[in-house]
Every structure is written in C-alpha cells, then in structure tokens.
Scaffold this motif. Sequence first.
Motif, PDB file in Angstrom:
ATOM      1  N   LEU A 291       0.939  -1.208   0.050  1.00 32.66           N
ATOM      2  CA  LEU A 291      -0.013  -0.015  -0.003  1.00 32.66           C
ATOM      3  C   LEU A 291       0.860   1.326   0.248  1.00 32.66           C
ATOM      4  CD1 LEU A 291      -2.807   1.205   0.251  1.00 32.66           C
ATOM      5  CD2 LEU A 291      -2.638   0.879   2.810  1.00 32.66           C
ATOM      6  N   ALA A 292       1.963   1.187   0.906  1.00 27.63           N
ATOM      7  CA  ALA A 292       2.729   2.542   0.955  1.00 27.63           C
ATOM      8  C   ALA A 292       3.440   2.970   0.035  1.00 27.63           C
ATOM      9  CB  ALA A 292       3.456   2.294   2.503  1.00 27.63           C
ATOM     10  N   CYS A 293       3.868   1.908  -0.959  1.00 24.89           N
ATOM     11  CA  CYS A 293       4.985   2.246  -1.653  1.00 24.89           C
ATOM     12  C   CYS A 293       4.270   2.647  -3.024  1.00 24.89           C
ATOM     13  CB  CYS A 293       6.141   1.286  -1.807  1.00 24.89           C
ATOM     14  SG  CYS A 293       7.119   1.096  -0.467  1.00 24.89           S
ATOM     15  N   GLY A 294       2.741   2.746  -3.198  1.00 25.05           N
ATOM     16  CA  GLY A 294       2.318   3.044  -4.537  1.00 25.05           C
ATOM     17  C   GLY A 294       2.305   2.080  -5.703  1.00 25.05           C
ATOM     18  N   PHE A 295       2.335   0.813  -5.189  1.00 20.94           N
ATOM     19  CA  PHE A 295       2.554  -0.331  -6.180  1.00 20.94           C
ATOM     20  C   PHE A 295       0.945  -0.554  -6.891  1.00 20.94           C
ATOM     21  CE2 PHE A 295       6.050  -1.477  -3.595  1.00 20.94           C
ATOM     22  CZ  PHE A 295       7.071  -1.290  -4.562  1.00 20.94           C
ATOM     23  N   LEU A 296       0.016  -0.456  -6.014  1.00 23.92           N
ATOM     24  CA  LEU A 296      -1.409  -0.785  -6.450  1.00 23.92           C
ATOM     25  C   LEU A 296      -2.330   0.528  -6.499  1.00 23.92           C
ATOM     26  CD1 LEU A 296      -2.054  -4.239  -5.272  1.00 23.92           C
ATOM     27  CD2 LEU A 296      -1.482  -3.808  -7.502  1.00 23.92           C
ATOM     28  N   VAL A 297      -2.003   1.369  -5.478  1.00 23.36           N
ATOM     29  CA  VAL A 297      -2.623   2.790  -5.327  1.00 23.36           C
ATOM     30  C   VAL A 297      -1.791   3.814  -5.477  1.00 23.36           C
ATOM     31  CG1 VAL A 297      -4.042   4.151  -3.788  1.00 23.36           C
ATOM     32  CG2 VAL A 297      -4.321   1.091  -3.882  1.00 23.36           C
ATOM     33  N   PRO A 298      -1.967   4.961  -6.153  1.00 22.21           N
ATOM     34  CA  PRO A 298      -1.214   6.049  -6.112  1.00 22.21           C
ATOM     35  C   PRO A 298      -0.980   6.615  -5.021  1.00 22.21           C
ATOM     36  CG  PRO A 298      -2.777   6.158  -7.936  1.00 22.21           C
ATOM     37  CD  PRO A 298      -3.175   5.126  -7.163  1.00 22.21           C
ATOM     38  N   VAL A 299       0.451   7.191  -4.709  1.00 19.43           N
ATOM     39  CA  VAL A 299       0.733   7.494  -3.293  1.00 19.43           C
ATOM     40  C   VAL A 299      -0.093   8.842  -3.081  1.00 19.43           C
ATOM     41  CG1 VAL A 299       2.544   8.528  -1.939  1.00 19.43           C
ATOM     42  CG2 VAL A 299       3.257   6.486  -3.449  1.00 19.43           C
TER      43      VAL A 299
ATOM     44  N   PRO B  78      12.760   3.419  -0.084  1.00 21.21           N
ATOM     45  CA  PRO B  78      13.036   3.185  -1.396  1.00 21.21           C
ATOM     46  C   PRO B  78      12.496   2.584  -2.684  1.00 21.21           C
ATOM     47  CG  PRO B  78      14.977   2.421   0.232  1.00 21.21           C
ATOM     48  CD  PRO B  78      13.450   2.829   0.939  1.00 21.21           C
ATOM     49  N   PRO B  79      11.652   1.550  -2.082  1.00 20.63           N
ATOM     50  CA  PRO B  79      10.883   1.149  -3.299  1.00 20.63           C
ATOM     51  C   PRO B  79       9.761   1.916  -4.037  1.00 20.63           C
ATOM     52  CG  PRO B  79      10.942  -0.408  -1.322  1.00 20.63           C
ATOM     53  CD  PRO B  79      11.562   0.729  -0.935  1.00 20.63           C
ATOM     54  N   THR B  80       9.369   3.373  -3.265  1.00 24.78           N
ATOM     55  CA  THR B  80       8.543   3.991  -3.580  1.00 24.78           C
ATOM     56  C   THR B  80       9.259   4.597  -4.825  1.00 24.78           C
ATOM     57  OG1 THR B  80       7.637   4.560  -1.542  1.00 24.78           O
ATOM     58  CG2 THR B  80       7.238   6.178  -3.028  1.00 24.78           C
ATOM     59  N   TRP B  81      10.400   5.218  -4.799  1.00 29.55           N
ATOM     60  CA  TRP B  81      11.025   5.927  -5.773  1.00 29.55           C
ATOM     61  C   TRP B  81      11.496   4.813  -6.838  1.00 29.55           C
ATOM     62  CZ3 TRP B  81      10.037  10.731  -4.848  1.00 29.55           C
ATOM     63  CH2 TRP B  81       9.822  11.018  -3.479  1.00 29.55           C
ATOM     64  N   GLY B  82      11.807   3.744  -6.696  1.00 26.60           N
ATOM     65  CA  GLY B  82      12.114   2.768  -7.647  1.00 26.60           C
ATOM     66  C   GLY B  82      10.716   2.583  -8.562  1.00 26.60           C
ATOM     67  N   MET B  83       9.575   2.585  -7.884  1.00 28.90           N
ATOM     68  CA  MET B  83       8.377   2.072  -8.646  1.00 28.90           C
ATOM     69  C   MET B  83       8.082   3.308  -9.281  1.00 28.90           C
ATOM     70  SD  MET B  83       6.494  -0.443  -9.142  1.00 28.90           S
ATOM     71  CE  MET B  83       5.688  -0.377 -10.569  1.00 28.90           C
ATOM     72  N   GLN B  84       8.413   4.515  -8.703  1.00 24.70           N
ATOM     73  CA  GLN B  84       8.075   5.789  -9.550  1.00 24.70           C
ATOM     74  C   GLN B  84       8.969   5.992 -10.932  1.00 24.70           C
ATOM     75  OE1 GLN B  84       7.266   9.623  -8.001  1.00 24.70           O
ATOM     76  NE2 GLN B  84       6.207   8.975  -6.349  1.00 24.70           N
ATOM     77  N   ALA B  85      10.225   5.429 -10.730  1.00 23.85           N
ATOM     78  CA  ALA B  85      11.030   5.268 -11.931  1.00 23.85           C
ATOM     79  C   ALA B  85      10.741   4.262 -12.849  1.00 23.85           C
ATOM     80  CB  ALA B  85      12.607   5.109 -11.322  1.00 23.85           C
ATOM     81  N   VAL B  86      10.181   3.130 -12.354  1.00 29.59           N
ATOM     82  CA  VAL B  86       9.581   2.022 -13.471  1.00 29.59           C
ATOM     83  C   VAL B  86       8.447   2.709 -14.109  1.00 29.59           C
ATOM     84  CG1 VAL B  86       8.044   0.067 -13.365  1.00 29.59           C
ATOM     85  CG2 VAL B  86      10.203   0.187 -11.822  1.00 29.59           C
ATOM     86  N   ARG B  87       7.612   3.493 -13.259  1.00 31.67           N
ATOM     87  CA  ARG B  87       6.156   3.891 -14.148  1.00 31.67           C
ATOM     88  C   ARG B  87       6.733   5.102 -15.215  1.00 31.67           C
ATOM     89  NH1 ARG B  87       2.172   1.390 -11.771  1.00 31.67           N
ATOM     90  NH2 ARG B  87       2.040   1.157  -9.709  1.00 31.67           N
ATOM     91  N   ALA B  88       7.653   5.893 -14.459  1.00 32.94           N
ATOM     92  CA  ALA B  88       7.936   6.944 -15.461  1.00 32.94           C
ATOM     93  C   ALA B  88       8.806   6.632 -17.129  1.00 32.94           C
ATOM     94  CB  ALA B  88       9.220   7.724 -14.790  1.00 32.94           C
TER      95      ALA B  88
END
Lengths: 261, 259
Positions: free
Chosen positions: B181-189, B204-214
């Motif tokens: 939930l917290a890192c925005g994998f299924l729900v936008p932060v 850190p996974p929050t930023w990693g996932m944002q990079a993946v989406r970018a």
Amino acid sequence: MNSLRILVIGGLTTYRALFNWVSPWILVPSLLVMPLAQILLFSYIGRSAGIESDTFFVVGNAVQYSALPCLLGTASTVVGERLQRTLGIVLASPAPRLALVIGRTLPVMLNGLAVSVFGLVAGSVLLGLPVRPATLGLATLAIAVSVFGCTGLGLVSAAVGLRLRDIAVLSTILFGILLLCSGADIPRPALPGWLAAAGDWLPLAHGIAAARSVAAGGGIGGVGGDLAAEALLGLGYGMAGVLMLRLLERRSRSAGALDLT
Amino acid sequence: MSAGRLLRLVAVSWYLHLKMLHRSMFDSVMQVVWPLFFATTALLVYRATGDRDALSYAATGAAVVTVWSAVSSNASGILQRERAFGTLELLVAAPAPFSLSIMSIVLAVTTTGGYAVAATLLWSRFVFGVHLAPAWPLPFALALVATVFSFGVLGFLLAVAAVRYRAVFALGGALELPLWLACGFLVPVALLPSWLRPLSWLLPPTWGMQAVRAAAAGQSLWADLGLWAGSTAAYAAAAVWVAATVLRSARRHATLSLT
C-alpha cells in the motif's frame, strides 16, 4: 460428563498447546496487524479504482480474514499432535473421537470471531466509518456463522494434513482461494462465472453477503437464506472433515504413518 | 579480503542458498502462488472498472511488489533458520564479513521473488490481456532491477534488526501488505492519507516504482532513480550498522543461539 470435559477443557488445553499463534509475539502481527493491512489495502484499491464503498471492503476483508485462524488453527490442533509425536497416544486413549475433534474447533471459532470483529471495528474506525452497536451485533452473528463454515473446511484440511507434511501450504492456498472466490473484494458481477460458482459452494461467500446486508441496515430476516446456506455448508464440510479424519486415521494406522518421521 | 574473494563469497553463498530454498515447498512454490492470489484479486477489482490504463498500472505494480512478498516472509527468518541449522555461530565466527554473508542469503531469497515477477507478468498478459510495452525498455528494466534490489536491502535490514525476535516470520508477514500500500504499487501515493505519504517517501521502493512508471510512460526517471539510490544507500548503511551492533550485543550477552 466426561465427553463434556474432554470437549471443553481438553479442547482449550490442546488449542493452547498446539496453536502457537496464541503467543502475543505472533498473535499481534498475524491476527491484528495483518487483517487491518488487508482491509486498508483493498479499501484504497477500491477508492483508486472507483468501485464500491469503504464499507464493502471493510466488511468483506474483516469476515474473510477469519479464514486464516480457522483453517490454520483447526489444522494445527490436529496435525500438531503428529508433529509433537503425541497423535498415537491420543488415538490410543478411550476418549470419544467426536468430543476430541469438536473440542478443538471451539477455541478456533472463538479466535476467528474475535479477529473478524476486531478487523470490522478497527477498520471502520481507521477509515472513518460509523460503528453502530445494533449493526455490529447482527454482523457478529453473520461472522459467527461464517467462522463455523470456515472451521468445517478447516477440519477437511486437517484430515488431509494426516497425510501431508506441510499443512501450512494447504491452509495458505485455501485462504487465497477464499479471498478470490468469496467476493470479499471483487463485486459478484465482476467475478468470472466459474469463480462465483465455486464461491457458492465454499464457506464465506454467503456469510460475507449476509454481513454486508446487515451493515447496510438490513434486518436479520433479509439474510436468513444466506445464513442458512453458510451454516449448511459449514455442517457439510464439518461432517466431511470428521469422516475423512476417521478414514485417514485408519489408513495411517494400517500404513504405520501416524507420526512424521 | 580482496574484492575478488568477497565477490566469490557472495556468488557461492547465493547459489548454495538458492539451492536450499528450492528444496522447500513453502520457500519456493508459495512465494509465487501466495502473492499471485492478492495480485489477481487487485487486478479483478481494476478490471471491473473497464479502464485499461488502470489495469496496466495495477499489473505493473503487482508484478514488481510480489518480490516483496517473498523477501518479507523469507528474509525476516534468515537468522532464525541459520540458528535452527546450528550455523549462525559459524557464520559469526568466520573471517568473512557477517553483513555480506547475510546479504548474499537475502539476494537468494530475492531471486526466488523474481519467479513471482515473471509469473505475475505472464498471468497479467494471458489472463487479463495486459500488454506491457514500456516506452523506454532499457531504463524500465534498470528501474525494475533497482526496485527489486531495494527490496533486498529492506529484507537485509529486517533480517538483522529482528535477530532477537523468535517469531520473526510473523513480523515479516505483518510488513508485507503495508508496503504494497505505502509504496504506491497498486494505489497512487497521492491517494494515500496525508500522514502516510511522508512514510512512503522514506521507503526506497516508492522511488524505484516511480522510476519504473516514468520509464514505462517515456518520461525522465533520473530524479526518481537519484532518490532511490540515496534512500537505498541509507538503508544499507543502517543495516550494516544494526548488524554490527546487534551482533556485538548478542555475543557479549551470549544470546546468539536464543536457547
């Protein structure tokens, strides 16, 4: 009187001895934090997707999470004897089998009920939903029937556990199947037909529907059918579990496979 | 120890532990099946909206976050397992850096999580018809590896921080879904409550996932990767420090074996 003693005291003692999740170090993270996390995750997924209300997800997940203590608890109190190498001693005793089995399921059901009610109340508070005592009372009844259904399925998995080495895997898979099929998070019309059909023949789907109905303000009269269906499923699975336990016990005795070696 | 020997230590230890993990039904098959139940449930919820973009968003997040399920449940119990095998004291006594020994086990656990990523991607493709076609494939792959690595570092910290916690598997399990939930994998932060968002930014996974989406959207990912690198390095440094401190205390108080 002896059967009653075995049922109540024996059941409680076995539960405390064999279901090690009763320790607060496991109970708090596994049975209080995890259900809340599941409720919040799916409530926010629902908000993000824009379908259903928070109440839909809080009730669905709170009731569904009772499956974990019920499945794992029932299996642990039977299969745990095997792991502790005490199964042979228990089976050699003259204690009536039915009292032995039912006694083990009573604390499990109470635990499942407590976990679900906690999830329902804490999830509602965290998401800012109102908690009305009258509604909570009726929802508790629906949860109790769901817990009965899950414990029936737990007896079936406990019986299978007499032949398997790793019962945790089976309980976990059953929990996942119930998550998918029960409609805890997926609205019934959005469930693929075969998953919805499977859910109708598994515990929880009817109990969750009943709990949602009373949470929406419906009376007990409107959910009688769902509660009866859930109770019948529980009874059916419970009887199947007891029969399978008898059958697999006999086979384990003849095969010399009672204990894990 | 020379860099070559350290690298050999990590490689050999990773390979041996990967082999051991494959012998356990719970540690291998369940790491794929368990998160798949949650991923499928989330994807069915998003599919109900009829929005293909939302489904793709969820499928990408679900695939990546399954690694965390493997790491949280498994890495948390690494030291307990070594304790049960009777090899924890040997690992501590060995001249090889203890942190590196543990990190190589965490990497093995993270590798088993990679199967869940592949399984979820294939599941999304063939069951839900989600075609993931990142605009920038190479940066996408780089961000994916970075996110998975950050899970490994979090697992490393969890493993060493919980050295005195007997029922650590329960702690690992309890941390599984909060990170989903917290890192925005299924729900936008941005949709999370305001009090939770600062916590998301610290992970850190929050930023990693944002990079993946970018990278998937063809946007610049370097700022996100920079924040990922900084936060991951901070967690790694904290884990090394915690490992050394906890180990020193356990040796001094003779509580390494917890018996």
